[in-house]
Motif scaffolding. Structure first.
Motif, mmCIF file in Angstrom:
data_model
loop_
_atom_site.group_PDB
_atom_site.id
_atom_site.type_symbol
_atom_site.label_atom_id
_atom_site.label_comp_id
_atom_site.label_asym_id
_atom_site.label_seq_id
_atom_site.Cartn_x
_atom_site.Cartn_y
_atom_site.Cartn_z
ATOM 1 N N ALA A 1 20.906 30.942 98.788
ATOM 2 C CA ALA A 1 21.652 30.105 97.777
ATOM 3 C C ALA A 1 20.950 29.087 97.619
ATOM 4 N N ILE A 2 20.282 28.068 98.418
ATOM 5 C CA ILE A 2 19.782 26.866 98.238
ATOM 6 C C ILE A 2 18.582 27.129 97.512
ATOM 7 N N GLY A 3 17.748 28.321 97.656
ATOM 8 C CA GLY A 3 16.547 28.725 97.313
ATOM 9 C C GLY A 3 16.839 29.099 95.817
ATOM 10 N N ARG A 4 17.572 29.773 95.628
ATOM 11 C CA ARG A 4 18.045 30.143 94.011
ATOM 12 C C ARG A 4 18.354 28.875 93.207
ATOM 13 N N ARG A 5 18.866 28.079 93.873
ATOM 14 C CA ARG A 5 19.119 26.770 93.031
ATOM 15 C C ARG A 5 17.832 26.048 92.749
ATOM 16 N N LEU A 6 16.839 26.121 93.530
ATOM 17 C CA LEU A 6 15.615 25.330 93.548
ATOM 18 C C LEU A 6 14.623 26.114 92.572
ATOM 19 N N GLU A 7 14.860 27.232 92.623
ATOM 20 C CA GLU A 7 14.010 28.290 91.815
ATOM 21 C C GLU A 7 14.497 28.138 90.498
ATOM 22 N N ALA A 8 15.894 27.970 90.130
ATOM 23 C CA ALA A 8 16.279 27.640 88.856
ATOM 24 C C ALA A 8 15.864 26.445 88.163
ATOM 25 N N LEU A 9 15.359 25.328 88.996
ATOM 26 C CA LEU A 9 14.655 24.241 88.738
ATOM 27 C C LEU A 9 13.157 24.403 88.457
ATOM 28 N N GLY A 10 12.623 25.379 88.828
ATOM 29 C CA GLY A 10 11.311 25.624 88.558
ATOM 30 C C GLY A 10 10.334 25.824 89.844
ATOM 31 N N LEU A 11 10.937 25.619 90.947
ATOM 32 C CA LEU A 11 10.164 25.540 92.217
ATOM 33 C C LEU A 11 10.022 27.011 92.545
ATOM 34 N N ARG A 12 8.572 27.096 93.299
ATOM 35 C CA ARG A 12 8.476 28.325 93.931
ATOM 36 C C ARG A 12 8.772 28.305 95.406
ATOM 37 N N VAL A 13 9.790 29.301 95.599
ATOM 38 C CA VAL A 13 10.277 28.972 96.881
ATOM 39 C C VAL A 13 9.712 30.096 97.861
ATOM 40 N N TYR A 14 9.488 29.757 99.023
ATOM 41 C CA TYR A 14 9.006 30.711 100.008
ATOM 42 C C TYR A 14 9.908 30.689 101.206
ATOM 43 N N TYR A 15 10.609 32.191 101.293
ATOM 44 C CA TYR A 15 11.659 32.176 102.229
ATOM 45 C C TYR A 15 10.997 32.623 103.469
ATOM 46 N N TYR A 16 11.797 32.319 104.483
ATOM 47 C CA TYR A 16 11.382 32.765 105.904
ATOM 48 C C TYR A 16 12.652 33.069 106.973
ATOM 49 N N GLY A 17 12.479 33.740 108.216
ATOM 50 C CA GLY A 17 13.659 33.943 108.927
ATOM 51 C C GLY A 17 14.744 34.709 108.231
ATOM 52 N N ASP A 18 15.843 34.526 108.619
ATOM 53 C CA ASP A 18 16.800 35.408 108.123
ATOM 54 C C ASP A 18 16.927 35.582 106.707
ATOM 55 N N ALA B 1 8.618 25.043 97.783
ATOM 56 C CA ALA B 1 9.351 24.578 99.105
ATOM 57 C C ALA B 1 9.377 25.953 99.770
ATOM 58 N N THR B 2 9.415 25.760 101.261
ATOM 59 C CA THR B 2 9.787 26.731 102.100
ATOM 60 C C THR B 2 11.100 26.453 102.770
ATOM 61 N N ILE B 3 12.064 27.636 102.411
ATOM 62 C CA ILE B 3 13.466 27.464 102.806
ATOM 63 C C ILE B 3 14.007 28.755 103.731
ATOM 64 N N GLY B 4 14.549 28.617 104.765
ATOM 65 C CA GLY B 4 14.909 29.678 105.359
ATOM 66 C C GLY B 4 15.913 29.472 106.474
ATOM 67 N N ALA B 5 16.124 30.494 107.627
ATOM 68 C CA ALA B 5 16.961 30.390 108.769
ATOM 69 C C ALA B 5 16.123 31.051 109.642
ATOM 70 N N PRO B 6 15.880 29.912 110.639
ATOM 71 C CA PRO B 6 15.197 30.661 111.813
ATOM 72 C C PRO B 6 15.993 31.853 112.424
ATOM 73 N N LYS C 1 11.885 38.987 107.601
ATOM 74 C CA LYS C 1 12.311 38.021 108.767
ATOM 75 C C LYS C 1 11.016 37.394 109.301
ATOM 76 N N LYS C 2 10.003 37.058 108.399
ATOM 77 C CA LYS C 2 8.839 36.402 108.828
ATOM 78 C C LYS C 2 9.089 34.960 109.296
ATOM 79 N N SER C 3 8.445 34.560 110.252
ATOM 80 C CA SER C 3 8.564 33.155 110.806
ATOM 81 C C SER C 3 8.066 32.122 109.761
ATOM 82 N N LEU C 4 8.531 30.872 109.896
ATOM 83 C CA LEU C 4 8.087 29.708 109.248
ATOM 84 C C LEU C 4 6.627 29.653 109.411
ATOM 85 N N ALA C 5 6.118 29.556 110.486
ATOM 86 C CA ALA C 5 4.494 29.479 110.665
ATOM 87 C C ALA C 5 3.768 30.763 109.941
#
Length: 192
Positions: free
Chosen positions: A119-136, A175-180, A141-145
């Protein structure tokens, strides 16, 4: 370098937390690292409330930094980064947030922290950011690293030239956004 901006964002986040009296959310910790011109905000609370506050902090940071700074400063920072809002992690407090099936690598539902991160990522994508998701928050389920290594320039040395710096000025960032997936913060009451 941006201490006035960070203090303004922190005070607004605390005010927002207090105004959400019906939910449990708080700024648990804030940190500014002057030599690397970076900061972090740690929030604790319910997933929906954290989504609101974290989205506001990230949006405020983007808006404030875009009007008060030069991307050249950010690019010449000595610490690796993905973008102006570099990393947002959403972690559960105390309990297992997803029900495991017999196959321990799969869950029967999405985790609340993964949903909050998306949900946070979608809000930032709406502002024009490229969001890379990780974890849950990532479909695999890719790790942050792994995401930083495979999908961003985080571990690559880029010597900024005029062309590279000009491209930074024309985009809001990444931005990288995720849930470890294997992180849990245990909160224990103190016996006093």
């Amino acid at each position: 370098q941006h201490s006035d901006v960070l203090m303004k964002i922190l005070l607004n986040a605390q005010k927002q937390c207090r105004s959400m009296a019906s939910t449990n959310v708080a700024v648990a910790h804030a940190f500014a690292d002057g030599p690397y011109d970076r900061s972090s905000f740690h929030l604790a609370g319910e997933a929906d409330a954290i989504t609101e506050v974290a989205s506001t902090i990230a949006t405020s940071a983007l808006n404030e930094l875009e009007t008060t700074s030069n991307h050249v400063e950010l690019e010449r920072s000595r610490h690796p980064f993905v973008g102006m809002v570099d990393h947002i992690a959403v972690m559960p407090l105390n309990k297992d947030v997803s029900e495991k099936t017999e196959d321990s690598t799969k869950t029967t539902r999405d985790s609340p922290n993964g949903n909050a991160a998306k949900a946070i990522g979608r809000r930032l994508e709406a502002l024009g950011l490229r969001v890379y998701y990780y974890g849950d928050a990532h479909a695999e389920k890719k790790s942050l690293a792994r995401v930083r290594r495979e999908e961003t320039n985080f571990f690559k040395t880029i010597i900024p030239d005029d062309k590279h710096l000009a491209s930074l000025k024309s985009e809001k960032g990444k931005a990288t956004i995720g849930a470890p997936s294997k992180c849990q913060i245990l909160v224990q009451p103190l016996d006093i």
